[in-house]
Enzyme design. Sequence first.
Site, PDB file in Angstrom:
ATOM      1  CD  GLU A   1      -9.217-106.159 -17.973  1.00 48.06           C
ATOM      2  OE1 GLU A   1     -10.429-107.096 -18.428  1.00 48.06           O
ATOM      3  OE2 GLU A   1      -8.882-105.448 -18.746  1.00 48.06           O
ATOM      4  CB  THR A   2      -3.572-107.415 -12.642  1.00 49.78           C
ATOM      5  OG1 THR A   2      -3.693-106.353 -11.834  1.00 49.78           O
ATOM      6  CG2 THR A   2      -2.112-108.198 -12.392  1.00 49.78           C
TER       7      THR A   2
END
Length: 283
Positions: free
Chosen positions: A45-46
């Site tokens: 995830e970012t």
Amino acid sequence: MTEFAYVDVFAAAPLSGAPLTVVPDADDLTDEQMRAIAREFNQSETTFIMRSATADRRLRSFTPIGEEVGGVGHNVLGAWLWLALTELADSPGTFTQQIGDELLPVVVERAGDGRPVVTLEQSAPVFGDVVTDPAPLAAALGLDVADLRTERPPQVVSTGAGHLLVEVGDRAAVDRVVVDADRLVAVLRSVGGEGCYVYCLAETAYARFFNPAMGIPEDPATGTAAGPLAALVARDGVLAVEQGHSMGRPSVITITVDGDRVRISGSGVITATGTLHLDGYFA
């Protein structure tokens, strides 16, 4: 130019725990740009930090395939760790975050050794569908049906994101899991689950997390799955979850359950900072 940082979440030292890319000051980025940046970093995830009219911060998180995810896990905790080590270094306290349409409290504290500790409140638990035929699930995980515990059948539980919780007999069974992605996605869709959390219970829980439909083959620390697990097995208590050992990135997640209140806590470190040079790319 766009700044970013790598944060190792649920980690006592760099290069352990769950790596997260944090992009602060992301208000001017479009959805297309955020998805493209998340694909570039290729982390599970970012997370993008933004201003909010109703909370102290708004957070949005995307997977490597550009899917936006909700829930409160390492994606959110890592963003607040970055804030605790930078903008809020001199002002710990209680804050409000916006995740989708939800407003949720966040507590930022300092441990005795000065490390930041962030505690996040998740949504009230929702107990969903149960897997009634264990054979396809066992095959999807590369296990025998006998490896799956029957006292607590596999069930989807959500504290913001619904994951299928699968109890097996021991750590060896957890470590033996080899996922057939297509089969696992089919099982997850049949019960309305997003990802799959395979675990065993002893003094602590020992777990691995798989979410192939969202482009995450395996995640080393998953707060959005550890919270539901605690809601399922440790009501009105505290549970510690060990994860990431199979990936060489050990992590420990602490979860507190008090009725319908589920909170996850952890620390971490900033391991790298940098700048994205994207001038003209999105013109």
